[in-house]
Design an enzyme around this catalytic site. Structure first.
Site, PDB file in Angstrom:
ATOM      1  N   GLU A 136     -12.786 -31.208   3.323  1.00 30.66           N
ATOM      2  CA  GLU A 136     -13.614 -30.169   2.727  1.00 30.66           C
ATOM      3  C   GLU A 136     -12.957 -29.543   1.493  1.00 30.66           C
ATOM      4  O   GLU A 136     -13.622 -29.283   0.497  1.00 30.66           O
ATOM      5  CB  GLU A 136     -13.917 -29.073   3.752  1.00 30.66           C
ATOM      6  CG  GLU A 136     -15.161 -28.305   3.355  1.00 30.66           C
ATOM      7  CD  GLU A 136     -15.349 -27.037   4.170  1.00 30.66           C
ATOM      8  OE1 GLU A 136     -14.554 -26.776   5.083  1.00 30.66           O
ATOM      9  OE2 GLU A 136     -16.294 -26.296   3.861  1.00 30.66           O
ATOM     10  N   ASP A 137     -11.652 -29.319   1.553  1.00 32.70           N
ATOM     11  CA  ASP A 137     -11.022 -28.506   0.519  1.00 32.70           C
ATOM     12  C   ASP A 137     -10.130 -29.261  -0.466  1.00 32.70           C
ATOM     13  O   ASP A 137      -9.580 -28.659  -1.374  1.00 32.70           O
ATOM     14  CB  ASP A 137     -10.156 -27.404   1.179  1.00 32.70           C
ATOM     15  CG  ASP A 137     -11.013 -26.411   1.933  1.00 32.70           C
ATOM     16  OD1 ASP A 137     -12.225 -26.387   1.666  1.00 32.70           O
ATOM     17  OD2 ASP A 137     -10.466 -25.684   2.780  1.00 32.70           O
TER      18      ASP A 137
END
Ligand code: MN
Length: 738
Positions: free
Chosen positions: A91-92
């Site tokens: 996600e990051d």
């Protein structure tokens, strides 16, 4: 505050700073573990998060490391812990799911994917959105229950470090946690995580109340500790002579539960009596009961507050004895008694099942919690309305439970308000589908009966029974609801298919053609494609539902010069044509009779039993004539193919003029003059027209009259029969079936 937890979980309060700290924590319960995968996951994560800083000012890797440590506190398998380290990379960071899959294999990749999907859900305040979001969350979780555990660990660490967030974010995250994650943790049995989450949420959700309560507890802390010691010593002294090995812990209940009590009873902290809870941990079940006996002789138990969750474990496998007593000085105290094993399950719930297993899959029988999640996923697949789903998720997580027995004496747990149908579906789908009633403690009860605590339930079945949509109005459990919905849906499909096939065949016959000849080959395939139909069955179903007309099919498939065998009437639609062909008594369903699940279906009333409005009726799909309506007690109807049966009902308030039905009455009377006149007068008074009458006399001086009369409905008919029977000389009045 006194020691809060009697378990090894207290170590979770110690922060993990380095990979070596994490190793140490894993080796504590799994000494022979091959930690290379953890090392690799750590390095991958550290690399990916390189340069990212948390709001606390620490390097980002501190977060995944802490999440992994929480998972290690719960003694989870290495896959879960590696996922904890990797959970934010997709996600990051620039890392992709493919990278994870290549480096760590499909299992870990799936786990990371599940956690990522949940993280991407934006919880909104609008109820509508939230329902949709929870649906997504449950679906993401459903694939592997460990996804939930990693997500909960992630949320726990975020809550522990929430003070670094902006104010608005704090309260939003706290609310979300309180509404969704804490109940979820409770439902899968991880009580220690649930209570910690709740208190953390409380702090941000109602800071005023939280700090007020903290202060009050602090104020009385010394006194409380003295009291706790007093109780502990008294218990220890009493158990000394028994030789039982035990541990006893005492503490204040967690803040959120005290606050909830104050709210529920609208009282102040000083008025909350049962603030203190004690836990006695022993080695065997028999010792649990022995200790209970001793404690009950020390202080007076409060009637109705003893709960035996050992004999009847909760759905989340929780086991313990609970009792509330009038303790020293008249204060109420709660004491829980359980074995070490039970305590482990109470603290760790679903997570306890991975104990000492490396790549352990949890097994069916040991994880009712996992079943609950799986049921939720099934339920999600059958429910259309997101709000309805959200409601169910919430009630399923909060609802209080009742315990009932199977005939063999096994205990089953249900939400309050459950019925024999819920019970039947919990055993087996077939048992639910064929369920007609139940014997509760030996007494026969209807399907709608509400199960009571302690009932012994035996399901009564019938081969001819089928689930009905009406059941959805009273069943409680998701399992029953989804199974009933599925059945009803398939049933409607099946019936539409039969009806559609008949309609198509009939339409072809009108042109003297056999459908089988045309429903194949290139032209037909093109037709299906153009109409967006996947298969011939799909076509039949659409026609059966009335969503598609066979007219177009005929036009496309029959040669242009095809002549109708009967006179052409181009200006009327297909349905009207069929109407014309049918008998005069044929009506569109929406005028008098409603046919379940199908619109604009042709009906006709069976001659054999000639039903009238108000009669109990059943419908059968007939060849080419739509649905024939029989009285439900008609013997002919029993002989028909039960596969073609459909639910039908009268449309109330729709018996307009011209829709009167003809019925035949047989009246037997003494052969005395003037009787016929009295009878016709009675009909006239009731507003009933006589269509024909036929009278004959018998040798034994009796008269037998056959009347054909037109009536609106069964109540008008019954009223007339009632009045006729009052006439002197009349021996019997009956409605003729044939
Ligand atoms: Mn995270």
């Amino acid at each position: 505050m006194p020691d809060l937890s009697p378990t090894e979980l207290s170590s979770s309060q110690r922060p993990v700073k380095t990979l070596e700290d994490l190793f140490e924590r894993i080796r504590a319960y799994y000494p022979q573990a091959d930690l290379s995968i953890i090392q690799k996951a750590y390095e991958f994560s550290e690399n990916a998060h390189e340069g990212q800083i948390r709001r606390s000012g620490e390097p980002y890797i501190s977060h995944p490391l802490s999440v992994a440590a929480i998972l290690a506190d719960y003694r989870l398998d290495l896959d879960s812990i590696a996922t904890g380290l990797l959970h934010d990379t997709v996600e990051d960071t620039h890392a992709t799911l493919e990278d994870i899959k290549r480096e760590f294999g499909p299992t870990i990749a799936n786990l990371v994917d599940g956690v990522t999907k949940i993280s991407q859900i934006k919880f909104k305040n609008s109820i509508e959105k939230q329902g949709e979001n929870i649906r997504k969350m449950i679906v993401a979780m459903g694939k592997d229950v460990r996804v939930v555990l990693v997500k909960l660990a992630d949320r726990l660490h975020n809550m522990r470090t929430l003070q670094f967030m902006q104010f608005e974010k704090q309260s939003r995250i706290a609310m979300e946690t309180l509404e969704i994650y804490a109940p979820l943790a409770g439902r899968i049995g991880i009580n220690s995580l649930k209570t910690e989450l709740e208190d953390l949420c409380f702090r941000y959700y109602r800071p005023d109340m939280y700090y007020q309560l903290m202060q009050k507890i602090k104020k009385t802390e010394a006194e409380t500790n003295r009291y706790i010691d007093d109780v502990k010593q008294t218990v220890a002294k009493s158990l000394e002579k028994t030789g039982i090995k035990f541990e006893i812990y005492g503490r204040s209940k967690h803040l959120w539960s005290i606050y909830r009590k104050m709210q529920a009873r609208n009282i102040d902290y000083e008025q909350v009596f049962d603030v203190l809870a004690f836990r006695v941990i022993v080695n065997s079940v028999s010792e649990c009961y022995e200790v209970l006996g001793h404690i009950h002789s020390l202080w007076k138990p409060i009637p109705g507050r003893f709960k035996d969750f050992i004999a009847m474990p909760k759905a989340n496998n929780y086991q313990s004895l609970h009792t509330t007593l009038i303790g020293p000085g008249g204060d109420r105290i709660e004491i829980q008694i359980r074995t070490r094993e039970m305590n482990l399950i109470a603290e760790r719930g679903i997570a306890a099942h991975w104990r000492y297993k490396e790549r352990g899959e949890i097994t069916e029988e040991t994880s009712q919690q996992a079943n609950w999640l799986r049921d939720l996923v099934t339920w999600h697949q059958t429910v259309r309305n997101p709000e309805e789903f959200l409601d169910t998720v919430k009630t399923e997580m909060m609802e209080s439970e009742i315990y009932v027995f199977t005939p063999n004496g096994d205990v089953k747990e249900f939400p309050e308000g459950s019925t024999p149908v819920d019970f039947a579906y919990s055993v087996h789908t077939d048992l639910g589908n064929k369920c007609v009633g139940a014997r509760i403690n030996g007494k026969i009860v209807p399907l709608k009966y509400v199960l009571q605590n302690g009932d012994t339930v035996e399901i009564i079945t019938s081969k001819t029974q089928e689930p009905s949509k009406d059941w959805l109005k009273f069943v409680k459990t998701n399992k029953a609801k989804s199974k009933i919905r599925l059945f009803v849906k398939e049933e409607q499909r099946r019936r539409s298919l039969i009806l559609g096939k008949d309609l198509v065949e009939k339409e072809f016959r009108k042109f003297g053609a056999a459908a089988v000849r045309y429903l194949k080959g290139e032209a037909f395939e093109t037709y299906l494609k153009d109409e967006g139909l996947g298969s011939i069955d799909e076509m039949y179903i659409k026609i059966g539902y009335g969503k598609l007309e066979p007219k177009n099919l005929i036009e496309r498939l029959l040669p242009k010069n095809s002549e109708k065998v009967e006179p052409k009437t181009d200006d009327v639609s297909f349905m009207e044509k069929v109407m014309k062909n049918a008998t005069q008594k044929t009506r569109k369903s929406h005028s008098l009779v409603a046919v379940d699940g199908m619109s604009d279906v042709l009906i006709h009333f069976a001659k054999c039993c000639n039903p009238i409005p108000g009669d109990s009726i059943v419908g059968f799909i007939s060849r080419g004539r739509g649905v024939s309506i029989h009285r439900s007690d008609c013997s002919k109807a029993f002989e028909l193919d039960q596969m073609r049966k459909v639910d039908v009902g009268w449309n109330s308030g729709n018996t307009a003029a011209g829709q009167e039905r003809i019925v035949r009455l047989k009246i037997v009377s003494h052969d005395v003059p003037g009787l016929l006149k009295s009878m016709s007068e009675t009909f006239a008074v009731q507003g009933i027209n006589i269509q024909s009458a036929n009278i004959r006399t018998t040798k034994d001086k009796k008269a037998v009259c056959h009347f054909e009369i037109s009536v609106k409905d069964s109540s008008q008919l019954n009223q007339a029969i009632f009045e006729l029977q009052k006439i002197k000389g009349i021996l019997g009045v009956s409605r003729e079936m044939h």
